[in-house]
Design a protein around this motif. Sequence first.
Motif, PDB file in Angstrom:
ATOM      1  N   ASN A   1       0.860  -1.306  -0.150  1.00 53.45           N
ATOM      2  CA  ASN A   1       0.008  -0.099  -0.028  1.00 53.45           C
ATOM      3  C   ASN A   1       0.840   1.183   0.033  1.00 53.45           C
ATOM      4  O   ASN A   1       1.297   1.576   0.938  1.00 53.45           O
ATOM      5  CB  ASN A   1      -0.772   0.148   1.277  1.00 53.45           C
ATOM      6  CG  ASN A   1      -1.999   1.200   1.384  1.00 53.45           C
ATOM      7  OD1 ASN A   1      -1.642   2.157   0.659  1.00 53.45           O
ATOM      8  ND2 ASN A   1      -2.734   1.158   2.216  1.00 53.45           N
ATOM      9  N   THR A   2       1.061   2.020  -1.184  1.00 56.24           N
ATOM     10  CA  THR A   2       1.969   3.039  -1.391  1.00 56.24           C
ATOM     11  C   THR A   2       1.403   4.235  -0.259  1.00 56.24           C
ATOM     12  O   THR A   2       2.367   5.123  -0.064  1.00 56.24           O
ATOM     13  CB  THR A   2       2.163   3.429  -2.667  1.00 56.24           C
ATOM     14  OG1 THR A   2       0.875   3.714  -3.098  1.00 56.24           O
ATOM     15  CG2 THR A   2       2.747   2.486  -3.395  1.00 56.24           C
ATOM     16  N   HIS A   3       0.067   4.247   0.050  1.00 56.10           N
ATOM     17  CA  HIS A   3      -0.256   5.293   1.023  1.00 56.10           C
ATOM     18  C   HIS A   3       0.412   5.216   2.135  1.00 56.10           C
ATOM     19  O   HIS A   3       0.425   6.123   3.173  1.00 56.10           O
ATOM     20  CB  HIS A   3      -1.705   5.330   1.092  1.00 56.10           C
ATOM     21  CG  HIS A   3      -2.193   5.733  -0.136  1.00 56.10           C
ATOM     22  ND1 HIS A   3      -2.100   6.880  -0.881  1.00 56.10           N
ATOM     23  CD2 HIS A   3      -3.122   4.988  -1.407  1.00 56.10           C
ATOM     24  CE1 HIS A   3      -2.847   6.935  -1.956  1.00 56.10           C
ATOM     25  NE2 HIS A   3      -3.310   5.756  -2.235  1.00 56.10           N
ATOM     26  N   GLU A   4       1.168   3.961   2.648  1.00 50.56           N
ATOM     27  CA  GLU A   4       1.655   3.739   4.021  1.00 50.56           C
ATOM     28  C   GLU A   4       3.163   4.340   4.110  1.00 50.56           C
ATOM     29  O   GLU A   4       3.771   4.490   4.878  1.00 50.56           O
ATOM     30  CB  GLU A   4       1.831   2.378   4.224  1.00 50.56           C
ATOM     31  CG  GLU A   4       0.402   1.586   4.182  1.00 50.56           C
ATOM     32  CD  GLU A   4       0.405   0.054   4.580  1.00 50.56           C
ATOM     33  OE1 GLU A   4       1.710  -0.328   4.532  1.00 50.56           O
ATOM     34  OE2 GLU A   4      -0.568  -0.319   4.780  1.00 50.56           O
ATOM     35  N   ILE A   5       3.372   4.746   2.822  1.00 50.72           N
ATOM     36  CA  ILE A   5       4.937   5.386   2.757  1.00 50.72           C
ATOM     37  C   ILE A   5       4.842   6.756   2.756  1.00 50.72           C
ATOM     38  O   ILE A   5       4.705   7.468   1.739  1.00 50.72           O
ATOM     39  CB  ILE A   5       5.661   5.123   1.242  1.00 50.72           C
ATOM     40  CG1 ILE A   5       5.510   3.264   1.377  1.00 50.72           C
ATOM     41  CG2 ILE A   5       7.162   5.499   1.375  1.00 50.72           C
ATOM     42  CD1 ILE A   5       6.110   2.863  -0.041  1.00 50.72           C
ATOM     43  N   ASP A   6       4.950   7.311   4.288  1.00 51.27           N
ATOM     44  CA  ASP A   6       4.614   8.557   4.242  1.00 51.27           C
ATOM     45  C   ASP A   6       6.192   9.359   5.111  1.00 51.27           C
ATOM     46  O   ASP A   6       6.072  10.463   5.437  1.00 51.27           O
ATOM     47  CB  ASP A   6       3.449   9.032   4.844  1.00 51.27           C
ATOM     48  CG  ASP A   6       3.623   8.132   6.456  1.00 51.27           C
ATOM     49  OD1 ASP A   6       4.399   7.386   6.862  1.00 51.27           O
ATOM     50  OD2 ASP A   6       2.641   8.457   7.315  1.00 51.27           O
ATOM     51  N   SER A   7       7.105   8.467   4.832  1.00 51.00           N
ATOM     52  CA  SER A   7       8.442   9.157   5.691  1.00 51.00           C
ATOM     53  C   SER A   7       9.332   8.199   5.226  1.00 51.00           C
ATOM     54  O   SER A   7       9.381   7.150   4.536  1.00 51.00           O
ATOM     55  CB  SER A   7       8.197   8.997   7.261  1.00 51.00           C
ATOM     56  OG  SER A   7       8.278   7.521   7.569  1.00 51.00           O
TER      57      SER A   7
ATOM     58  N   ALA B   1       9.508   4.948   6.838  1.00 50.17           N
ATOM     59  CA  ALA B   1       8.529   4.042   6.256  1.00 50.17           C
ATOM     60  C   ALA B   1       8.916   3.540   4.908  1.00 50.17           C
ATOM     61  O   ALA B   1       8.778   1.991   4.737  1.00 50.17           O
ATOM     62  CB  ALA B   1       7.073   4.554   6.190  1.00 50.17           C
ATOM     63  N   LEU B   2       9.601   4.348   4.158  1.00 49.40           N
ATOM     64  CA  LEU B   2      10.228   3.732   2.538  1.00 49.40           C
ATOM     65  C   LEU B   2      11.086   2.693   3.071  1.00 49.40           C
ATOM     66  O   LEU B   2      11.223   1.794   2.459  1.00 49.40           O
ATOM     67  CB  LEU B   2      10.725   4.919   1.883  1.00 49.40           C
ATOM     68  CG  LEU B   2      11.296   4.822   0.728  1.00 49.40           C
ATOM     69  CD1 LEU B   2      10.446   4.180  -0.213  1.00 49.40           C
ATOM     70  CD2 LEU B   2      11.928   5.999   0.218  1.00 49.40           C
TER      71      LEU B   2
ATOM     72  N   HIS C   1       9.672  -0.600   3.780  1.00 49.11           N
ATOM     73  CA  HIS C   1       8.864  -1.264   2.685  1.00 49.11           C
ATOM     74  C   HIS C   1      10.205  -1.785   1.780  1.00 49.11           C
ATOM     75  O   HIS C   1      10.135  -2.824   1.168  1.00 49.11           O
ATOM     76  CB  HIS C   1       8.298  -0.124   2.072  1.00 49.11           C
ATOM     77  CG  HIS C   1       6.786   0.170   2.567  1.00 49.11           C
ATOM     78  ND1 HIS C   1       5.863  -1.001   2.152  1.00 49.11           N
ATOM     79  CD2 HIS C   1       6.388   0.862   3.461  1.00 49.11           C
ATOM     80  CE1 HIS C   1       4.754  -0.447   2.859  1.00 49.11           C
ATOM     81  NE2 HIS C   1       5.021   0.573   3.317  1.00 49.11           N
TER      82      HIS C   1
END
Length: 138
Positions: free
Chosen positions: A5-11, A14-15, A18
């Motif tokens: 879920n690319t919306h979970e990458i917010d920092s 987080a990147l 992932h």
Amino acid sequence: MPPMNTHEIDSLDALRRHIRDFAAARAWERYHTPKNLVMALSVEAAELLEPFQWLTAEQSLQLSAEQHEAVRQEIADVLIYLTRLADVLDIDLLEAAADKLAINARKYPVDRAHGNANKYLCPPGYSANQPDRDSPDD
């Protein structure tokens, strides 16, 4: 592994997680050595040049939608490899960037560097006529 879920990458953290999970799911950790990651990063950074090849400075500021997407994809590749390299070497990217900006602020004070491109050619303390201090001939 469920789809990402690319919306979970917010920092950046987080990147990093992932990318680490992506590599682990494919058993790629053994290939993700600093040497290999730096080589891949260099290749991707070079690929970032391609959409700009032969453009004038003005044209490079007005990319077509297709050119813009190509640049976007290459920037993503660079960021992914850079983030993975930092993870493998246990380097905090934001801390390293903040430290480097502080170094650059001291190296290029506003009163000497403002509006002056020479700072890139000739850092403070160096002369354009002075040989490279790191050259093997010194």
